[in-house]
Design an enzyme around this catalytic site. Structure first.
Site, PDB file in Angstrom:
ATOM      1  N   ALA A   1       0.833  -1.196   0.000  1.00  0.00           N
ATOM      2  CA  ALA A   1       0.000   0.000   0.000  1.00  0.00           C
ATOM      3  C   ALA A   1       0.872   1.252   0.000  1.00  0.00           C
ATOM      4  CB  ALA A   1      -0.916  -0.006   1.216  1.00  0.00           C
TER       5      ALA A   1
ATOM      6  N   GLY B   1      -0.143  -5.465   0.256  1.00  0.00           N
ATOM      7  CA  GLY B   1      -1.175  -5.477  -0.769  1.00  0.00           C
ATOM      8  C   GLY B   1      -0.716  -6.137  -2.055  1.00  0.00           C
TER       9      GLY B   1
ATOM     10  N   GLU C   1      -1.202  -9.747  -1.448  1.00  0.00           N
ATOM     11  CA  GLU C   1      -2.643  -9.998  -1.457  1.00  0.00           C
ATOM     12  C   GLU C   1      -3.201  -9.994  -2.880  1.00  0.00           C
ATOM     13  OE1 GLU C   1      -4.474  -8.256   2.599  1.00  0.00           O
ATOM     14  OE2 GLU C   1      -3.159  -6.867   1.550  1.00  0.00           O
TER      15      GLU C   1
ATOM     16  N   GLU D   1       2.374  -6.247   7.345  1.00  0.00           N
ATOM     17  CA  GLU D   1       1.515  -5.253   7.998  1.00  0.00           C
ATOM     18  C   GLU D   1       1.684  -5.212   9.513  1.00  0.00           C
ATOM     19  OE1 GLU D   1      -0.583  -6.361   4.136  1.00  0.00           O
ATOM     20  OE2 GLU D   1       0.520  -7.419   5.712  1.00  0.00           O
TER      21      GLU D   1
END
Length: 255
Positions: free
Chosen positions: A61, A106, A109, A129
């Site tokens: 992110a 991300g 993911e 994270e």
């Protein structure tokens, strides 16, 4: 644009293009959702590659953007964040992630949303994270545990550690490792082969598998049963069986 869709000979490439690290800011997330939905709609897209370029898949992110978001802002944004990734996971066609360099947070993911993952030998994957005092928020706690099992997922998520391509392969986080310069070519070969296959049957197989993983076995069997019977109404089924009887296995052409 931070994400683009290029289509050629049945293969659509969703290309992240936000140098230097393809950080997944809000605009990129929204664009990703838009193009995943476009790839879903388009009949000329029969298989999809998700690719970040030769150097990096996606390093996560946009932390600077997230740092300025308070609780209220993230409550309003969290669903849209997940929806953008789910749109990729829900593309009813074969999807392969071509992973080079970092696929973190991300980025990891996003790779988890693909049906198959091909990684470069220099790739590094992880869910860091926890090192920010957070947990994965774009599906990582769910898709990673379903892919590699809960204990391995907890190790990666609890520690936030990165894994190199060879360990990712051992864990089942990726499906194939190739030299960095061959990642996109290998992904394209996988996608192009499936782009020649029976589109409705491939959709049925994907939906049956994914639904079964998300629910109980009886529901999964019902989905499989309904798709299996329904495929007997398709031209591809007729063509495939006729070719098998007349020419032998594996010679049917579905386009």
């Amino acid at each position: 644009m931070t994400v683009n869709l290029e289509v050629a000979e049945g293969v659509g490439t969703i290309r992240l293009d936000r140098p230097p690290m393809n950080a997944l800011d809000v605009a990129t997330q929204d664009r990703l959702k838009e193009l995943a939905e476009e790839a879903t709609r388009r009949d000329d897209v029969r298989a999809v590659i998700v690719y970040g370029g030769e150097k990096v898949f996606a390093a996560g992110a946009d932390i600077k953007e997230m740092q300025n978001m308070d609780h209220t802002a993230m409550v309003l944004r969290a669903r849209a964040l997940q929806d953008s990734f789910t749109a990729v996971a829900r593309i009813p066609k074969p999807v392969v992630a071509a992973i080079t360099g970092y696929a973190l947070g991300g980025g990891c993911e996003l790779a988890l949303c693909a049906d198959y993952r091909i990684a470069a030998q220099n790739a590094k994957l992880g869910q860091p994270e926890i090192l920010l005092g957070l947990i994965p928020g774009a599906g990582g706690t769910q898709r990673l545990s379903r892919l590699v099992g809960p204990s391995k997922a907890k190790d990666l998520i609890f520690t936030g550690r990165m894994v190199k391509a060879d360990e990712a392969l051992t864990l089942g986080l990726v499906d194939r490792v190739v030299p960095a310069e061959e990642v996109y070519t290998a992904a394209h070969e996988w996608a192009a082969k499936l782009a020649q296959g029976p589109a409705i049957a491939l959709r049925a197989a994907k939906e049956s598998i994914d639904t079964g993983l998300e629910t109980d076995i009886e529901t999964g069997l019902a989905v499989e049963r309904n798709w299996f019977a329904g495929l007997f109404a398709t031209e591809d089924r007729e063509r495939g069986m006729r070719s098998f009887v007349e020419e032998g296995p594996g010679k049917a052409k579905f386009l």
